[in-house]
Motif scaffolding. Structure first.
Motif, PDB file in Angstrom:
ATOM      1  N   MET A  21     -64.393 -22.006  24.719  1.00  0.00           N
ATOM      2  CA  MET A  21     -63.115 -21.967  23.882  1.00  0.00           C
ATOM      3  C   MET A  21     -63.266 -21.042  22.665  1.00  0.00           C
ATOM      4  O   MET A  21     -62.619 -20.406  22.360  1.00  0.00           O
TER       5      MET A  21
ATOM      6  N   GLY B 138     -61.983 -24.037  29.583  1.00  0.00           N
ATOM      7  CA  GLY B 138     -62.826 -24.628  28.623  1.00  0.00           C
ATOM      8  C   GLY B 138     -62.287 -26.069  28.289  1.00  0.00           C
ATOM      9  O   GLY B 138     -63.230 -27.181  28.400  1.00  0.00           O
ATOM     10  N   ILE B 139     -60.980 -26.155  28.118  1.00  0.00           N
ATOM     11  CA  ILE B 139     -60.477 -27.445  27.846  1.00  0.00           C
ATOM     12  C   ILE B 139     -60.626 -28.367  29.204  1.00  0.00           C
ATOM     13  O   ILE B 139     -61.217 -29.635  29.145  1.00  0.00           O
TER      14      ILE B 139
ATOM     15  N   ASN C 209     -58.941 -14.052  28.717  1.00  0.00           N
ATOM     16  CA  ASN C 209     -59.135 -14.975  27.628  1.00  0.00           C
ATOM     17  C   ASN C 209     -58.383 -15.946  27.532  1.00  0.00           C
ATOM     18  O   ASN C 209     -59.048 -17.088  27.179  1.00  0.00           O
ATOM     19  N   MET C 210     -57.200 -16.013  27.624  1.00  0.00           N
ATOM     20  CA  MET C 210     -56.339 -17.158  27.561  1.00  0.00           C
ATOM     21  C   MET C 210     -56.697 -18.470  28.646  1.00  0.00           C
ATOM     22  O   MET C 210     -56.633 -19.352  28.291  1.00  0.00           O
TER      23      MET C 210
ATOM     24  N   LEU D 201     -59.983 -19.959  27.699  1.00  0.00           N
ATOM     25  CA  LEU D 201     -59.575 -21.119  26.620  1.00  0.00           C
ATOM     26  C   LEU D 201     -59.066 -22.378  27.597  1.00  0.00           C
ATOM     27  O   LEU D 201     -59.659 -23.438  27.128  1.00  0.00           O
TER      28      LEU D 201
ATOM     29  N   ALA E 126     -63.475 -17.531  23.950  1.00  0.00           N
ATOM     30  CA  ALA E 126     -62.563 -16.756  24.119  1.00  0.00           C
ATOM     31  C   ALA E 126     -61.486 -16.592  22.981  1.00  0.00           C
ATOM     32  O   ALA E 126     -60.726 -15.391  22.885  1.00  0.00           O
ATOM     33  N   ALA E 127     -61.615 -17.561  21.927  1.00  0.00           N
ATOM     34  CA  ALA E 127     -60.878 -17.095  20.587  1.00  0.00           C
ATOM     35  C   ALA E 127     -61.473 -15.842  20.040  1.00  0.00           C
ATOM     36  O   ALA E 127     -60.551 -15.015  19.699  1.00  0.00           O
TER      37      ALA E 127
END
Length: 208
Positions: free
Chosen positions: A106, A154-155, A147-148, A151, A109-110
């Motif tokens: 995450m 990762g969650i 990348n979104m 994210l 990705a940010a």
């Protein structure tokens, strides 16, 4: 328009984005290996392909349309090749691997998302129809979408405690990469056709 000045500005834009992507590749690959994340490794490979496109684009600025088309074709096939390698890495990890570190996915990705916004702002300073700038914009836009997804993956990894979301996203990243390569090859084909048509018309008029 001062063509020499325009070419110098184009090279400068591509050089900035090239250096950013090389740094992004090194950081993403390091974090991906440390976090055991196929998705992050795939994103890093995609950044490496981007850097290759920008390097080829720097070579092509100010050259003939034929040279630009050849450079764009090289970029397209490179991206397709890297997508195939990524699928192989996903298959290898599917055979047995621990769950990646979701928080690291995450965070990276940010960071990648912020960098991609910066790259797109730089690329869009160029307003022409150059095939290599179109290729660069396609690559960077694909990065933003991937990348979104990283994210979100990762969650899911944190929630499920499984590596499956990461592996699935690795396949998705490979598909995005392959599709980006296809789009670049299509732009190159159209640019090549546009330049060959006037030549054919001139030859026909000369023969008459």
């Amino acid at each position: 328009m001062d063509l020499a000045s325009s070419n110098a500005q184009d090279r400068r834009i591509l050089l900035y984005v090239l250096m950013i992507n090389l740094a992004q590749t090194a950081l993403g690959m390091g974090v991906g290996v440390w976090a055991s994340s196929t998705a992050l490794i795939g994103a890093a490979l995609d950044n490496l392909a981007d850097a290759s496109v920008y390097g080829v684009g720097i070579y092509a600025v100010g050259r003939s349309v034929r040279a630009k088309v050849a450079a764009a074709r090289l970029s397209g096939w490179l991206l397709i090749g890297l997508s195939i390698l990524l699928v192989g890495e996903v298959i290898r990890r599917f055979m047995g691997s621990e769950a990646p570190i979701g928080l690291a996915m995450m965070a990276m990705a940010a960071v990648n998302a912020a960098i991609n916004v910066l790259c797109l702002r730089l690329i869009r300073r160029h307003r022409g129809e150059d095939v290599n700038f179109k290729a660069s914009a396609i690559f960077t836009s694909n990065d933003s979408i991937v990348n979104m997804a990283i994210l979100a993956s990762g969650i899911l990894v944190l929630w499920l405690g499984s590596n499956m979301p990461d592996l699935i996203l690795g396949i998705v990243a490979a598909l995005f990469a392959a599709n980006g390569g296809r789009e670049i090859l299509e732009h190159a084909r159209k640019a090549s056709r546009a330049t060959s048509t006037p030549s054919a018309e001139r030859n026909s008029q000369d023969s008459e």
